[in-house]
Design a protein around this motif. Structure first.
Motif, PDB file in Angstrom:
ATOM      1  N   ILE A 262       0.838  -1.208   0.000  1.00 38.13           N
ATOM      2  CA  ILE A 262       0.000   0.000   0.000  1.00 38.13           C
ATOM      3  C   ILE A 262       0.868   1.251   0.000  1.00 38.13           C
ATOM      4  O   ILE A 262       0.606   2.211  -0.729  1.00 38.13           O
ATOM      5  N   ARG A 263       1.908   1.231   0.809  1.00 34.62           N
ATOM      6  CA  ARG A 263       2.826   2.378   0.866  1.00 34.62           C
ATOM      7  C   ARG A 263       3.478   2.604  -0.507  1.00 34.62           C
ATOM      8  O   ARG A 263       3.612   3.744  -0.961  1.00 34.62           O
ATOM      9  N   LEU A 264       3.842   1.520  -1.192  1.00 34.72           N
ATOM     10  CA  LEU A 264       4.469   1.623  -2.507  1.00 34.72           C
ATOM     11  C   LEU A 264       3.500   2.189  -3.534  1.00 34.72           C
ATOM     12  O   LEU A 264       3.863   3.069  -4.325  1.00 34.72           O
ATOM     13  N   GLN A 265       2.255   1.703  -3.534  1.00 37.49           N
ATOM     14  CA  GLN A 265       1.297   2.196  -4.529  1.00 37.49           C
ATOM     15  C   GLN A 265       0.980   3.665  -4.321  1.00 37.49           C
ATOM     16  O   GLN A 265       0.725   4.396  -5.287  1.00 37.49           O
ATOM     17  N   GLN A 266       1.028   4.123  -3.069  1.00 37.94           N
ATOM     18  CA  GLN A 266       0.799   5.540  -2.814  1.00 37.94           C
ATOM     19  C   GLN A 266       1.908   6.405  -3.388  1.00 37.94           C
ATOM     20  O   GLN A 266       1.686   7.561  -3.758  1.00 37.94           O
ATOM     21  N   ARG A 267       3.105   5.848  -3.459  1.00 34.61           N
ATOM     22  CA  ARG A 267       4.248   6.607  -3.972  1.00 34.61           C
ATOM     23  C   ARG A 267       4.319   6.556  -5.491  1.00 34.61           C
ATOM     24  O   ARG A 267       4.938   7.430  -6.108  1.00 34.61           O
ATOM     25  N   ILE A 268       3.691   5.530  -6.093  1.00 35.49           N
ATOM     26  CA  ILE A 268       3.796   5.338  -7.540  1.00 35.49           C
ATOM     27  C   ILE A 268       2.582   5.887  -8.282  1.00 35.49           C
ATOM     28  O   ILE A 268       2.710   6.598  -9.278  1.00 35.49           O
ATOM     29  N   PHE A 269       1.375   5.582  -7.767  1.00 38.79           N
ATOM     30  CA  PHE A 269       0.154   5.914  -8.484  1.00 38.79           C
ATOM     31  C   PHE A 269      -0.403   7.264  -8.030  1.00 38.79           C
ATOM     32  O   PHE A 269      -0.178   7.691  -6.896  1.00 38.79           O
ATOM     33  N   PRO A 270      -1.156   7.928  -8.915  1.00 42.58           N
ATOM     34  CA  PRO A 270      -1.766   9.211  -8.525  1.00 42.58           C
ATOM     35  C   PRO A 270      -2.809   9.012  -7.435  1.00 42.58           C
ATOM     36  O   PRO A 270      -3.417   7.943  -7.318  1.00 42.58           O
ATOM     37  N   VAL A 271      -3.041  10.060  -6.650  1.00 43.02           N
ATOM     38  CA  VAL A 271      -3.971   9.966  -5.527  1.00 43.02           C
ATOM     39  C   VAL A 271      -5.377   9.643  -6.003  1.00 43.02           C
ATOM     40  O   VAL A 271      -6.154   8.996  -5.281  1.00 43.02           O
ATOM     41  N   SER A 272      -5.716  10.043  -7.218  1.00 42.57           N
ATOM     42  CA  SER A 272      -7.055   9.742  -7.749  1.00 42.57           C
ATOM     43  C   SER A 272      -7.255   8.236  -7.878  1.00 42.57           C
ATOM     44  O   SER A 272      -8.354   7.723  -7.609  1.00 42.57           O
ATOM     45  N   TRP A 273      -6.215   7.533  -8.260  1.00 45.33           N
ATOM     46  CA  TRP A 273      -6.312   6.070  -8.399  1.00 45.33           C
ATOM     47  C   TRP A 273      -6.415   5.420  -7.030  1.00 45.33           C
ATOM     48  O   TRP A 273      -7.220   4.511  -6.825  1.00 45.33           O
ATOM     49  N   VAL A 274      -5.608   5.886  -6.087  1.00 40.72           N
ATOM     50  CA  VAL A 274      -5.651   5.347  -4.730  1.00 40.72           C
ATOM     51  C   VAL A 274      -7.033   5.575  -4.117  1.00 40.72           C
ATOM     52  O   VAL A 274      -7.611   4.672  -3.487  1.00 40.72           O
ATOM     53  N   ASN A 275      -7.600   6.769  -4.314  1.00 41.00           N
ATOM     54  CA  ASN A 275      -8.928   7.066  -3.796  1.00 41.00           C
ATOM     55  C   ASN A 275      -9.998   6.210  -4.471  1.00 41.00           C
ATOM     56  O   ASN A 275     -10.988   5.812  -3.835  1.00 41.00           O
ATOM     57  N   TRP A 276      -9.811   5.921  -5.742  1.00 41.31           N
ATOM     58  CA  TRP A 276     -10.767   5.078  -6.466  1.00 41.31           C
ATOM     59  C   TRP A 276     -10.797   3.673  -5.869  1.00 41.31           C
ATOM     60  O   TRP A 276     -11.872   3.107  -5.641  1.00 41.31           O
ATOM     61  N   VAL A 277      -9.617   3.111  -5.596  1.00 41.82           N
ATOM     62  CA  VAL A 277      -9.545   1.787  -4.991  1.00 41.82           C
ATOM     63  C   VAL A 277     -10.209   1.791  -3.615  1.00 41.82           C
ATOM     64  O   VAL A 277     -10.994   0.896  -3.282  1.00 41.82           O
ATOM     65  N   GLY A 278      -9.892   2.807  -2.814  1.00 41.63           N
ATOM     66  CA  GLY A 278     -10.501   2.903  -1.489  1.00 41.63           C
ATOM     67  C   GLY A 278     -12.007   3.056  -1.563  1.00 41.63           C
ATOM     68  O   GLY A 278     -12.747   2.454  -0.779  1.00 41.63           O
ATOM     69  N   GLY A 279     -12.476   3.853  -2.515  1.00 39.87           N
ATOM     70  CA  GLY A 279     -13.911   4.053  -2.684  1.00 39.87           C
ATOM     71  C   GLY A 279     -14.623   2.763  -3.063  1.00 39.87           C
ATOM     72  O   GLY A 279     -15.744   2.501  -2.586  1.00 39.87           O
ATOM     73  N   LYS A 280     -13.998   1.974  -3.912  1.00 45.51           N
ATOM     74  CA  LYS A 280     -14.573   0.688  -4.289  1.00 45.51           C
ATOM     75  C   LYS A 280     -14.667  -0.235  -3.075  1.00 45.51           C
ATOM     76  O   LYS A 280     -15.650  -0.978  -2.918  1.00 45.51           O
ATOM     77  N   MET A 281     -13.658  -0.223  -2.218  1.00 46.22           N
ATOM     78  CA  MET A 281     -13.678  -1.070  -1.010  1.00 46.22           C
ATOM     79  C   MET A 281     -14.800  -0.627  -0.066  1.00 46.22           C
ATOM     80  O   MET A 281     -15.496  -1.459   0.515  1.00 46.22           O
ATOM     81  N   VAL A 282     -14.989   0.684   0.079  1.00 47.19           N
ATOM     82  CA  VAL A 282     -16.058   1.196   0.933  1.00 47.19           C
ATOM     83  C   VAL A 282     -17.417   0.767   0.378  1.00 47.19           C
ATOM     84  O   VAL A 282     -18.287   0.288   1.117  1.00 47.19           O
ATOM     85  N   ALA A 283     -17.611   0.934  -0.929  1.00 53.63           N
ATOM     86  CA  ALA A 283     -18.884   0.572  -1.549  1.00 53.63           C
ATOM     87  C   ALA A 283     -19.173  -0.916  -1.382  1.00 53.63           C
ATOM     88  O   ALA A 283     -20.309  -1.315  -1.072  1.00 53.63           O
ATOM     89  N   PHE A 284     -18.160  -1.740  -1.563  1.00 52.74           N
ATOM     90  CA  PHE A 284     -18.325  -3.189  -1.397  1.00 52.74           C
ATOM     91  C   PHE A 284     -18.685  -3.542   0.040  1.00 52.74           C
ATOM     92  O   PHE A 284     -19.571  -4.366   0.292  1.00 52.74           O
TER      93      PHE A 284
END
Length: 267
Positions: free
Chosen positions: A241-263
């Protein structure tokens, strides 16, 4: 001989959880322990003394880290007897409430204990630190990413991360090394207290980082202190998770988190 043999280690939050487990592991490594907690330390002391084969020094002090004056006095009293080589600060609470359900009093309590308590401990111990000494402060994976139901907790841990980065710039040239311990969820009395309080969405997001056994988390932290690492993030999933935060844009990280919340909310 261990790296920690004959070193004097101050441990806050030593009555239970990660603080007690750290003390337990250090007893076998021959450290002199100075333990602090607002909770009674009698049971912890008895358990540690039963393991004390090397006849190390173990002393205890009652400490409410939210009281700056008391913290200053207790650290000074302890230092008169044994000056610290290493401070390990574990005091903290969670805040498993959504923002809309949380009172101002609840928010302030989390900030007072986690953030201001950390500041008070560091300020109180600073006069007794010199070149070669070390400070380990407990942050969290929530220092780097928000989570559903953790607005107060994440606010406090984000602040600790920023504070420790700044202090590192100030103290490193003086020979005082900083370690920030940022674990994912660990099975402790603190996290068990969240059961039935935190929403299902918050529980689902926490599962993304995995859960570590307390023994393994402490071993990773101690190895990081021994190697004088600035940041220790134990666990495969937490590091991913720490690595993906450093590599991917925050919009992508928020999208993944949003999908987890919705699920989680659909369950």
């Amino acid at each position: 001989m261990s790296y920690f043999t004959n070193k004097t280690v101050y441990i806050t939050g030593a009555a239970s959880g990660i603080g007690f487990e750290t003390a337990r592991q250090l007893v076998s490594q021959g450290s002199n322990l100075v333990l602090f907690d607002v909770q009674p330390l009698d049971e912890a002391l008895a358990a540690l003394q039963a393991m004390n084969k090397s006849n190390i020094s173990i002393t205890t002090y009652e400490l409410d880290v939210t009281d700056a004056d008391e913290t200053t006095k207790q650290m000074a009293t302890a230092a008169k007897n044994l000056s610290p080589d290493i401070l390990m600060h574990f005091v903290g609470i969670t805040g498993p409430w959504s923002f809309d359900d949380m009172s101002q009093e609840q928010f302030e309590r989390v900030m007072n204990i986690n953030l201001f308590g950390t500041r008070n401990v560091l300020a109180a111990v600073r006069p007794f630190l010199s070149r070669g000494d070390q400070v380990m402060v407990t942050a969290s994976m929530s220092s780097f990413t928000g989570s559903y139901g953790y607005s107060s907790y994440s606010a406090s841990k984000f602040a600790i991360w920023g504070m420790m980065q700044s202090i590192n710039y100030e103290w490193k040239p003086l020979g005082i090394d900083i370690t920030v311990f940022a674990p994912p969820p660990i099975d402790t009395p603190l996290t068990r207290a969240e059961v039935g309080v935190m929403s299902q969405a918050g529980v689902g997001m926490k599962k993304l980082a995995g859960e570590l056994k307390i023994e393994n988390a402490v071993k990773s932290m101690l190895k990081g202190v021994e190697n004088r690492k600035f940041l220790v993030v134990p666990g495969v999933m937490a590091n991913f998770i720490r690595l993906q935060q450093r590599i991917f844009p925050v919009s992508w990280v928020n999208w993944v988190g949003g999908k987890m919340v919705a699920f989680s909310l659909r369950k």
